[in-house]
Motif scaffolding. Structure first.
Motif, PDB file in Angstrom:
ATOM      1  N   SER A   1       0.841  -1.198   0.000  1.00 10.19           N
ATOM      2  CA  SER A   1       0.000   0.000   0.000  1.00 10.19           C
ATOM      3  C   SER A   1       0.875   1.245   0.000  1.00 10.19           C
ATOM      4  N   ALA A   2       0.655   2.115  -0.970  1.00  8.89           N
ATOM      5  CA  ALA A   2       1.466   3.327  -1.083  1.00  8.89           C
ATOM      6  C   ALA A   2       0.810   4.262  -2.094  1.00  8.89           C
ATOM      7  N   ILE A   3       1.429   5.433  -2.266  1.00 10.21           N
ATOM      8  CA  ILE A   3       0.953   6.373  -3.277  1.00 10.21           C
ATOM      9  C   ILE A   3       1.493   5.961  -4.641  1.00 10.21           C
ATOM     10  N   ALA A   4       0.959   6.566  -5.688  1.00 13.31           N
ATOM     11  CA  ALA A   4       1.265   6.156  -7.060  1.00 13.31           C
ATOM     12  C   ALA A   4       2.754   6.223  -7.381  1.00 13.31           C
ATOM     13  N   ASP A   5       3.440   7.278  -6.933  1.00  6.88           N
ATOM     14  CA  ASP A   5       4.856   7.433  -7.267  1.00  6.88           C
ATOM     15  C   ASP A   5       5.686   6.272  -6.724  1.00  6.88           C
ATOM     16  N   ASP A   6       5.404   5.863  -5.489  1.00  9.32           N
ATOM     17  CA  ASP A   6       6.144   4.754  -4.888  1.00  9.32           C
ATOM     18  C   ASP A   6       5.832   3.440  -5.600  1.00  9.32           C
ATOM     19  N   ILE A   7       4.575   3.241  -5.964  1.00  9.48           N
ATOM     20  CA  ILE A   7       4.178   2.012  -6.647  1.00  9.48           C
ATOM     21  C   ILE A   7       4.842   1.924  -8.016  1.00  9.48           C
ATOM     22  N   LYS A   8       4.840   3.016  -8.755  1.00  9.90           N
ATOM     23  CA  LYS A   8       5.470   3.016 -10.086  1.00  9.90           C
ATOM     24  C   LYS A   8       6.963   2.724  -9.983  1.00  9.90           C
ATOM     25  N   GLU A   9       7.621   3.280  -8.981  1.00  6.02           N
ATOM     26  CA  GLU A   9       9.059   3.023  -8.808  1.00  6.02           C
ATOM     27  C   GLU A   9       9.314   1.533  -8.593  1.00  6.02           C
ATOM     28  N   ARG A  10       8.468   0.889  -7.816  1.00  8.92           N
ATOM     29  CA  ARG A  10       8.655  -0.543  -7.547  1.00  8.92           C
ATOM     30  C   ARG A  10       8.293  -1.399  -8.755  1.00  8.92           C
ATOM     31  N   ILE A  11       7.334  -0.950  -9.548  1.00  7.93           N
ATOM     32  CA  ILE A  11       7.032  -1.672 -10.790  1.00  7.93           C
ATOM     33  C   ILE A  11       8.226  -1.583 -11.734  1.00  7.93           C
ATOM     34  N   GLU A  12       8.830  -0.404 -11.838  1.00  6.87           N
ATOM     35  CA  GLU A  12       9.980  -0.223 -12.721  1.00  6.87           C
ATOM     36  C   GLU A  12      11.152  -1.107 -12.301  1.00  6.87           C
ATOM     37  N   LYS A  13      11.304  -1.331 -11.012  1.00  2.00           N
ATOM     38  CA  LYS A  13      12.400  -2.148 -10.503  1.00  2.00           C
ATOM     39  C   LYS A  13      12.088  -3.643 -10.547  1.00  2.00           C
ATOM     40  N   GLY A  14      10.846  -4.005 -10.921  1.00  2.00           N
ATOM     41  CA  GLY A  14      10.479  -5.409 -10.997  1.00  2.00           C
ATOM     42  C   GLY A  14      10.023  -5.998  -9.689  1.00  2.00           C
ATOM     43  N   ILE A  15       9.891  -5.180  -8.643  1.00  2.22           N
ATOM     44  CA  ILE A  15       9.467  -5.685  -7.337  1.00  2.22           C
ATOM     45  C   ILE A  15       7.958  -5.928  -7.324  1.00  2.22           C
ATOM     46  N   LEU A  16       7.202  -5.090  -8.038  1.00  3.40           N
ATOM     47  CA  LEU A  16       5.754  -5.264  -8.146  1.00  3.40           C
ATOM     48  C   LEU A  16       5.387  -5.633  -9.581  1.00  3.40           C
TER      49      LEU A  16
END
Length: 317
Positions: free
Chosen positions: A155-170
């Protein structure tokens, strides 16, 4: 267009380069163990206690940490008589080590198999939204068909979620608009979120059916910290936005509700149909609504479990 590379400052880039050199020595599994040791020391701030929890001797753990510092070429700890704290480089390594361990664990789960059944973990980032109900129902349906699959929710705001998607974590994210998803495939969800203000029950604003920008000018406000959200609210306030008293920024509504209850201010956010003790939600006027999307990276190679779940989400529409 290729995937964008993450941007690092010079210190971050230097440490990451040194980590990559260590990995190229062919000692990856050993180094993962050392990173786990480092994270335990960082958490406990005490070598002796960390060594006990890791079931290694204190001299062995101390030697491992000194070797890690030598290999990276930086000082990771401020060493005191009774406890240790992280340097700035140590804090950076802590963040990177957590990401490395998390991504490694996720990869291991993605390649797990059991009697031909679909297994593994699907990692999803989620904003605070009533549209989580849609996602929860899809997850429940999916696990009835594939009970060995696990979900990891962040659970987080959009900026944090996008960063983790870019890194392959999400694998994917549930975002509240406005959000820049130009590089993503997405499905827009049908339900809209209504904006309003969360106030104490004894506030004069609690007696209103709706609140206008003028109503809020004399009230300390708590608003989301995302720039795109602030721009959305600035448009709603119009010419009087510069007169608004912004007391604090928040990213999770439960903490904001606690701040409202204790007199910090009134929180502008969504109506989650949640009953807060001694608080009341009042809609904004003119009405302000926000949509939600489920999104994932274009042309991404997903694990079988994640790919199957994304397809199930698509099929639900």
């Amino acid at each position: 267009m290729g995937a964008q590379r993450p941007c690092y400052n010079s210190r971050e880039a230097a440490i990451i380069a040194r980590l990559l050199k260590i990995w190229q020595k062919g000692a990856g599994f050993m180094e993962l163990r050392v990173l786990k040791y480092f994270l335990m020391v960082a958490r406990e701030e005490n070598i002796t206690k960390a060594a006990s929890l890791l079931h290694v001797t204190q001299p062995t753990l101390s030697r491992q940490m000194m070797q890690l510092e030598d290999e990276l070429g930086v000082k990771l700890f401020h060493r005191g008589k009774y406890h240790i704290t992280l340097t700035d480089d140590g804090m950076l390594l802590k963040r990177r080590a957590q990401e490395i361990i998390e991504l490694t664990d996720k990869t291991v789960k993605e390649f797990s198999r059991e009697n031909g059944e679909l297994t593994g973990e699907i990692a999803i980032g989620c904003a605070e939204t009533k549209n989580m109900t849609f996602l929860s129902r899809r997850m429940a349906d999916f696990r009835r068909e594939h009970p060995l699959v696990q979900f990891y929710m962040y659970s987080a705001i959009a900026d944090d979620i996008k960063e983790r998607i870019e890194k392959g974590i999400l694998d994917m994210g549930l975002f509240m608009e406005p959000v820049d998803i130009g590089k993503y495939e997405f499905i827009r969800l049908p339900d809209k979120e209504q904006w309003g203000i969360l106030v104490r029950a004894d506030s004069p604003l609690a007696q209103k059916d709706v609140v206008t920008p003028q109503d809020l000018l004399n009230t300390p406000l708590l608003i989301g910290r995302r720039e795109l959200v602030q721009n959305e609210l600035a448009n709603w306030f119009g010419d009087v936005y510069d007169k608004a008293d912004i007391a604090a920024h928040y990213n999770l509504i439960l903490n904001a509700a606690n701040m409202v209850k204790n007199g910090v201010g009134a929180a502008i956010g969504f109506d989650f149909d949640i009953s807060y003790d001694a608080l009341k939600f009042v809609p904004l006027w003119p009405t302000l609504e926000t949509g939600a999307v489920i999104a994932w990276k274009k042309n991404q190679i997903f694990s079988p479990a994640a790919a199957a779940f994304i397809q199930s989400v698509k099929d639900s529409f």
